[in-house]
Design an enzyme around this catalytic site. Structure first.
Site, PDB file in Angstrom:
ATOM      1  N   PRO A   2       0.838  -1.197   0.000  1.00 40.49           N
ATOM      2  CA  PRO A   2       0.000   0.000   0.000  1.00 40.49           C
ATOM      3  C   PRO A   2       0.878   1.254   0.000  1.00 40.49           C
ATOM      4  O   PRO A   2       1.828   1.365   0.779  1.00 40.49           O
ATOM      5  CB  PRO A   2      -0.790  -0.129   1.303  1.00 40.49           C
ATOM      6  CG  PRO A   2      -0.744  -1.586   1.635  1.00 40.49           C
ATOM      7  CD  PRO A   2       0.576  -2.069   1.147  1.00 40.49           C
ATOM      8  N   ARG A 272      11.999  -7.934  -6.000  1.00 42.14           N
ATOM      9  CA  ARG A 272      10.987  -7.113  -6.650  1.00 42.14           C
ATOM     10  C   ARG A 272      11.390  -6.809  -8.081  1.00 42.14           C
ATOM     11  O   ARG A 272      12.514  -7.125  -8.503  1.00 42.14           O
ATOM     12  CB  ARG A 272      10.753  -5.823  -5.879  1.00 42.14           C
ATOM     13  CG  ARG A 272      11.952  -4.897  -5.825  1.00 42.14           C
ATOM     14  CD  ARG A 272      11.642  -3.648  -5.034  1.00 42.14           C
ATOM     15  NE  ARG A 272      11.300  -3.958  -3.657  1.00 42.14           N
ATOM     16  CZ  ARG A 272      10.816  -3.078  -2.791  1.00 42.14           C
ATOM     17  NH1 ARG A 272      10.563  -1.844  -3.187  1.00 42.14           N
ATOM     18  NH2 ARG A 272      10.555  -3.421  -1.559  1.00 42.14           N
TER      19      ARG A 272
END
Length: 297
Positions: A2, A272
């Site tokens: 988030p 990532r």
């Protein structure tokens, strides 16, 4: 993870649903998620919610505690895999401490009407790397991550941004996602911002031209403002899907760029990856995957 728009939307959601309600109790299922001990979590019992806000990507629930005789801040960092799940009716039985389920923390709120259901929220975290963090403090600055935050990305001025970037010896992608430099931007929205600004992720932050700084500042404002507008008003359960629906390059590897039609490319790291458009951002050059070779600048 988030980022600023989703946390802003969660704060707005809690202002609408939780402000004015009294905390009945909290349940801790993952003790490692709680990072503070003074004041104790028991100080929340009987406290009432007076506000909700954010500091960068930290969510802040402000409460007035009669037991503690002071205002407290329940601050959460959802990390990469955490989320807030609102429930209109919470089970009476607490989640099992140390269990293998996703629930880390639960907050029970008094019913809005006598005899009504007990509402509240669960803080959950998927995966095996448990990084979700919960702090109960008297001042948000007592949270180390909050105290170190740079200016908020949604309100930073062009002059402030130029000054910050001029001090950075790192690539612009890293600079704008460094929370000590600029608060609120993560991996996904940095991809979107750099795409709108037509900047290579690997361009050195300190070497951006005046025009490039202006484009970057305008892109930060437009991308985040649009994302907040799309996110606020959504239910907590639908925020993730809303975020994905608005992305133009992030997580769209192999798909056509919506601006030029070129294929969106990816660079991967250990944990990532990020995406970019060669035509829009790197003058048609493809950046080498860090796993295989050095970066092509």
């Amino acid at each position: 993870m988030p980022e600023l728009p989703e946390v802003e939307a969660l704060a707005t959601f809690l202002r609408e649903r939780a402000v004015g309600r009294t905390v009945l109790r909290v349940d801790v299922a993952a003790i490692n998620a709680v990072k503070t001990y003074d004041p104790p979590l028991s100080a929340l019992n009987g406290a009432y919610v007076i506000d909700a806000g954010r500091h960068g990507k930290f969510l802040d629930l402000t409460l007035a505690s009669e037991a503690a005789g002071e205002v407290l801040h329940l601050i959460t960092h959802l990390s990469r895999a955490g989320w807030l799940q609102w429930r209109e009716s919470l089970p009476a039985a607490p989640p099992r401490p140390g269990g293998k389920g996703p629930i880390a923390f639960r907050l029970h709120l008094a019913p809005e009407l006598p005899g009504g259901p007990t509402a509240g929220f669960d803080l959950t975290e998927a995966g095996t790397q448990k990084r979700l963090a919960v702090y109960l403090v008297r001042d948000p600055a007592e949270v180390p991550g909050v105290a170190r935050l740079g200016p908020d990305a949604l309100t930073v001025t062009r002059a402030e941004l130029a000054g910050l970037l001029a001090q950075q010896r790192q690539q612009v992608k890293r600079a704008i996602t460094d929370q000590n430099v600029l608060a609120g931007i993560g991996n996904a929205y940095s991809d979107e911002i750099l795409h709108v600004a037509k900047l290579s992720p690997f361009k050195l932050a300190a070497k951006l031209t005046e025009d490039e700084v202006t484009r970057l500042h305008e892109a930060i404002g437009s991308v985040l403002t649009d994302a907040v507008a799309r996110s606020v008003g959504q239910k907590a359960a639908t925020l993730k899907a809303e975020k994905r629906s608005g992305l133009r390059v992030h997580a769209r590897t192999g798909l056509p760029c919506p601006v030029c039609g070129d294929t969106v490319r990816e660079v991967s790291f250990a944990e990532r990856s990020f995406q970019y458009c060669p035509t829009c951002q790197t003058e048609g050059r493809e950046l080498a995957d860090r796993r295989l070779s050095k970066l092509i600048k």
